[in-house]
Design a protein around this motif. Structure first.
Motif, PDB file in Angstrom:
ATOM      1  N   GLN A 107       0.794  -1.218   0.000  1.00  0.00           N
ATOM      2  CA  GLN A 107       0.000   0.000   0.000  1.00  0.00           C
ATOM      3  C   GLN A 107       0.833   1.278   0.000  1.00  0.00           C
ATOM      4  OE1 GLN A 107      -3.521  -0.297   2.820  1.00  0.00           O
ATOM      5  NE2 GLN A 107      -2.545  -2.255   3.267  1.00  0.00           N
ATOM      6  N   LEU A 108       2.148   1.160   0.224  1.00  0.00           N
ATOM      7  CA  LEU A 108       2.996   2.354   0.193  1.00  0.00           C
ATOM      8  C   LEU A 108       3.074   2.912  -1.222  1.00  0.00           C
ATOM      9  CD1 LEU A 108       5.939   1.357   2.555  1.00  0.00           C
ATOM     10  CD2 LEU A 108       4.286   3.199   2.920  1.00  0.00           C
ATOM     11  N   PRO A 109       3.425   4.211  -1.362  1.00  0.00           N
ATOM     12  CA  PRO A 109       3.533   4.821  -2.698  1.00  0.00           C
ATOM     13  C   PRO A 109       4.503   4.075  -3.599  1.00  0.00           C
ATOM     14  CG  PRO A 109       3.621   6.499  -0.983  1.00  0.00           C
ATOM     15  CD  PRO A 109       3.680   5.177  -0.278  1.00  0.00           C
ATOM     16  N   GLY A 110       4.352   4.296  -4.897  1.00  0.00           N
ATOM     17  CA  GLY A 110       5.068   3.529  -5.900  1.00  0.00           C
ATOM     18  C   GLY A 110       6.573   3.596  -5.840  1.00  0.00           C
ATOM     19  N   ASP A 111       7.156   4.655  -5.264  1.00  0.00           N
ATOM     20  CA  ASP A 111       8.616   4.729  -5.216  1.00  0.00           C
ATOM     21  C   ASP A 111       9.204   3.754  -4.199  1.00  0.00           C
ATOM     22  OD1 ASP A 111       7.361   6.193  -3.237  1.00  0.00           O
ATOM     23  OD2 ASP A 111       9.004   7.625  -3.020  1.00  0.00           O
ATOM     24  N   ILE A 112       8.360   3.296  -3.229  1.00  0.00           N
ATOM     25  CA  ILE A 112       8.813   2.329  -2.242  1.00  0.00           C
ATOM     26  C   ILE A 112       8.013   1.029  -2.354  1.00  0.00           C
ATOM     27  CG2 ILE A 112       9.093   1.852   0.222  1.00  0.00           C
ATOM     28  CD1 ILE A 112       9.266   4.922   0.611  1.00  0.00           C
ATOM     29  N   THR A 150      14.334   2.760  10.017  1.00  0.00           N
ATOM     30  CA  THR A 150      14.817   3.073   8.665  1.00  0.00           C
ATOM     31  C   THR A 150      13.885   4.045   7.944  1.00  0.00           C
ATOM     32  OG1 THR A 150      13.656   1.157   7.723  1.00  0.00           O
ATOM     33  CG2 THR A 150      15.920   0.822   8.481  1.00  0.00           C
ATOM     34  N   VAL A 151      13.183   4.879   8.721  1.00  0.00           N
ATOM     35  CA  VAL A 151      12.270   5.854   8.116  1.00  0.00           C
ATOM     36  C   VAL A 151      13.068   6.875   7.318  1.00  0.00           C
ATOM     37  CG1 VAL A 151      10.620   7.696   8.620  1.00  0.00           C
ATOM     38  CG2 VAL A 151      10.507   5.535   9.875  1.00  0.00           C
ATOM     39  N   LEU A 152      12.603   7.169   6.116  1.00  0.00           N
ATOM     40  CA  LEU A 152      13.284   8.133   5.258  1.00  0.00           C
ATOM     41  C   LEU A 152      13.184   9.526   5.846  1.00  0.00           C
ATOM     42  CD1 LEU A 152      12.002   6.824   1.808  1.00  0.00           C
ATOM     43  CD2 LEU A 152      14.306   6.563   2.750  1.00  0.00           C
ATOM     44  N   SER A 153      14.234  10.280   5.719  1.00  0.00           N
ATOM     45  CA  SER A 153      14.290  11.631   6.275  1.00  0.00           C
ATOM     46  C   SER A 153      13.181  12.506   5.695  1.00  0.00           C
ATOM     47  CB  SER A 153      15.659  12.260   5.971  1.00  0.00           C
ATOM     48  OG  SER A 153      15.726  13.574   6.464  1.00  0.00           O
ATOM     49  N   SER A 201      12.297   2.831   4.433  1.00  0.00           N
ATOM     50  CA  SER A 201      13.052   2.651   3.204  1.00  0.00           C
ATOM     51  C   SER A 201      12.962   1.205   2.730  1.00  0.00           C
ATOM     52  CB  SER A 201      14.527   3.006   3.431  1.00  0.00           C
ATOM     53  OG  SER A 201      15.122   2.079   4.324  1.00  0.00           O
ATOM     54  N   SER A 202      13.342   0.994   1.495  1.00  0.00           N
ATOM     55  CA  SER A 202      13.382  -0.368   0.959  1.00  0.00           C
ATOM     56  C   SER A 202      14.381  -1.223   1.721  1.00  0.00           C
ATOM     57  CB  SER A 202      13.750  -0.324  -0.528  1.00  0.00           C
ATOM     58  OG  SER A 202      13.837  -1.618  -1.072  1.00  0.00           O
ATOM     59  N   GLY A 229      14.890  -1.122   4.868  1.00  0.00           N
ATOM     60  CA  GLY A 229      14.219  -1.602   6.066  1.00  0.00           C
ATOM     61  C   GLY A 229      13.432  -2.877   5.807  1.00  0.00           C
ATOM     62  N   PHE A 230      12.727  -2.924   4.692  1.00  0.00           N
ATOM     63  CA  PHE A 230      11.992  -4.136   4.349  1.00  0.00           C
ATOM     64  C   PHE A 230      12.948  -5.300   4.110  1.00  0.00           C
ATOM     65  CE2 PHE A 230       8.621  -1.061   3.314  1.00  0.00           C
ATOM     66  CZ  PHE A 230       7.543  -1.677   3.930  1.00  0.00           C
ATOM     67  N   THR A 231      14.058  -5.031   3.448  1.00  0.00           N
ATOM     68  CA  THR A 231      15.038  -6.092   3.218  1.00  0.00           C
ATOM     69  C   THR A 231      15.523  -6.676   4.532  1.00  0.00           C
ATOM     70  OG1 THR A 231      15.784  -5.073   1.142  1.00  0.00           O
ATOM     71  CG2 THR A 231      17.291  -6.623   2.218  1.00  0.00           C
ATOM     72  N   ALA A 232      15.863  -5.806   5.481  1.00  0.00           N
ATOM     73  CA  ALA A 232      16.356  -6.277   6.778  1.00  0.00           C
ATOM     74  C   ALA A 232      15.279  -7.051   7.541  1.00  0.00           C
ATOM     75  CB  ALA A 232      16.840  -5.085   7.611  1.00  0.00           C
ATOM     76  N   ALA A 233      14.032  -6.565   7.496  1.00  0.00           N
ATOM     77  CA  ALA A 233      12.946  -7.248   8.203  1.00  0.00           C
ATOM     78  C   ALA A 233      12.670  -8.620   7.605  1.00  0.00           C
ATOM     79  CB  ALA A 233      11.688  -6.380   8.171  1.00  0.00           C
TER      80      ALA A 233
END
Length: 431
Positions: A263-268, A392-395, A401-402, A404-408
């Motif tokens: 559901q996040l925007p297309g860039d993420i 890992t929230v983007l500034s 961030s992507s 963050g998902f990779t690490a999770a």
């Protein structure tokens, strides 16, 4: 069905994300940790059918009250009452074991376990459609109808299954077990918000461990314990419980994070609706059921532990694949199919392992402990995944961030990967 409604509940009830999270998941998990072992013990002592009907009745009352909940506090209380629903699983396993002919028990257990995971996809889809098209209150109307159907079917088809009543109920053991589990789960649930090293969280962890240690001491001396300590440390059961913990941790990371990335925007993410997020998970969750059907055949050829080990390996591989390939919708759907197959194998193997390591009179209690292990694993996995994303929230944004998902996703793979490594070591015969 309620999982997709978190953001809608937050908006409609004018509450915080933390309170909405409690209404969706945390209250139910905490209550289930208390109810499940007690329900299993009551079923073993008295009548499994009667305890099942009582749990269904409470679950129905919780659903009906949630339909008219005026605020988030009342809804959280209703969801806590609904926590009794997780006790239905070990009670169902006990009924399958005691009512089917012995030759049909493995398939009955596999089918029951597979339906738990497989219908989760249908629940997410129905919940997503309702949230997108109407009021979240309809989630509980539909839930009430399902529970009512189960009540009627239980009255009509489940025979009385008397237990072995002896002595008084172990109230000191029940209270210390409930307190220890609630303290640990509360610490896990609030760790990301309060800080893992905050005095409150550390105090909850310490208090929970102390209470559980007291519980063990009480149960060793109790003439009629709420949980026989042997159901915790007997090697075949210990393997099943550790496997359930690892499986729950892996599953709940993806249950929590895959809809989020969808559901996040297309860039993420992929910018889908809630319904679109559910559709993304649907093939993987539906694969759980046919995968579970293969478990009895694998058990006959390779032993009871083989399907659990295969399931954990597949779940770990699916996590690594998702960590590597989550840039497009089709990649996530394809990788989650691997997880779904693993869940089907592992979930169907767990009740067979539990029943192989316990007597019919202990079936409810033993399966209850196993369900609690998966619940605690689920709470641990979901909160660790949330904590990784929060770090890992983007500034300048509220989006992770992507990376963050990779690490999770790698963390989810680590849970089942470590489980797959440890279980064969535990299964080795003593020298």
């Amino acid at each position: 069905m309620v999982v997709p409604a978190m953001s809608v509940l937050q908006h409609d009830l004018g509450t915080t994300q933390a309170a909405a999270s409690w209404a969706v998941l945390s209250a139910t998990l905490l209550a289930s940790a208390v109810c499940t072992p007690l329900a299993g013990r009551l079923a073993d002592r008295y009548c499994t059918r009667r305890v099942l009907l009582a749990c269904l009745g409470l679950y129905l009352a919780g659903n009906l009250a949630a339909v008219v909940a005026p605020n988030v506090g009342v809804l959280i209380a209703c969801r806590a009452v609904q926590g009794v629903s997780l006790a239905l699983l070990p009670l169902s396993f006990a009924i399958v074991r005691r009512t089917l002919p012995p030759a049909r028990v493995p398939f009955g257990l596999a089918l029951t376990a597979g339906l738990v995971g497989g219908t989760a996809g249908a629940g997410l889809l129905v919940g997503g459609v309702i949230v997108d098209q109407g009021s979240w209150r309809w989630l509980f109307v539909i839930g009430a109808l399902l529970v009512l159907a189960a009540l009627i079917a239980t009255v009509a088809f489940v025979p009385p299954l008397p237990g072995s009543p002896s002595g008084r109920l172990d109230l000191p053991g029940t209270v210390t077990l409930a307190g220890g589990l609630v303290a640990l789960l509360l610490g896990i649930t609030e760790g990301p918000a309060w800080g893992w090293l905050s005095p409150a969280v550390l105090g909850l962890f310490a208090g929970g461990l102390v209470l559980l240690a007291v519980f063990v001491l009480i149960e060793r001396r109790a003439p009629h314990p709420v949980i026989d300590i042997g159901l915790l440390v007997h090697r075949p059961l210990l393997i099943a419980h550790l496997g359930a913990f690892a499986l729950g941790a892996n599953q709940f990371v993806f249950y929590a994070l895959l809809p989020k990335i969808a559901q996040l925007p297309g860039d993420i993410g992929f910018g889908t609706t809630v319904t679109g997020a559910a559709l993304m998970l649907l093939p993987g969750t539906f694969l759980i059921v046919p995968a579970s059907w293969a478990v009895p055949r694998i058990e006959r050829r390779a032993g009871h532990r083989a399907p659990l080990w295969i399931g954990l390996i597949l779940a770990a591989c699916g996590g690594v694949l998702l960590a590597t390939f989550h840039d497009s919708l089709w990649q996530v759907m394809a990788c989650y199919l691997v997880c779904g197959a693993g869940y089907g194998f592992a979930m169907a193997a767990l009740p067979t392992l539990v029943n192989a390591g316990s007597t019919p009179e202990q079936s409810g209690s033993a399966n209850g402990v196993n369900t609690v292990a998966r619940t605690v694993g689920g709470a641990t996995g979901s909160q660790i995944g949330a904590a990784i994303l929060a770090g890992t929230v983007l500034s300048g944004t509220t989006s992770p961030s992507s990376t963050g998902f990779t690490a999770a996703f790698l963390a989810a793979a680590a849970f089942t990967g470590l489980g797959a490594l440890v279980l064969p070591l535990l299964a080795r015969p003593k020298p």
